[in-house]
Design a protein around this motif. Structure first.
Motif: not given
Length: 67
Positions: A13-38
């Motif tokens: 999966d493409d990281l940026f595309l996946g994030m963009e889709q997640f943001i759109a699906r959840n109507n996110i307007r402001s966010a911070a990434i706390i942590t990630c593993v992968g």
């Protein structure tokens, strides 16, 4: 009001595309990434303290871990 959301991508999966889709699906307007593993197959880092906008690119297998 703050909330915590998480999502998972599958290998290839493409990281940026996946994030963009997640943001759109959840109507996110402001966010911070706390942590990630992968893992990634390629990466680019742009160094913030470089006046010329220097960046480095890698093509290999990488693991991401929270520090």
């Amino acid at each position: 009001m703050a909330s915590c959301l998480l999502f998972r991508l599958t290998p290839g999966d493409d990281l940026f595309l996946g994030m963009e889709q997640f943001i759109a699906r959840n109507n996110i307007r402001s966010a911070a990434i706390i942590t990630c593993v992968g893992s990634l197959s390629k990466a680019m880092i742009r160094f913030a303290d470089q006046q010329d906008g220097m960046s480095r690119h890698w093509k290999d297998r990488f693991k991401l871990y929270p520090w």
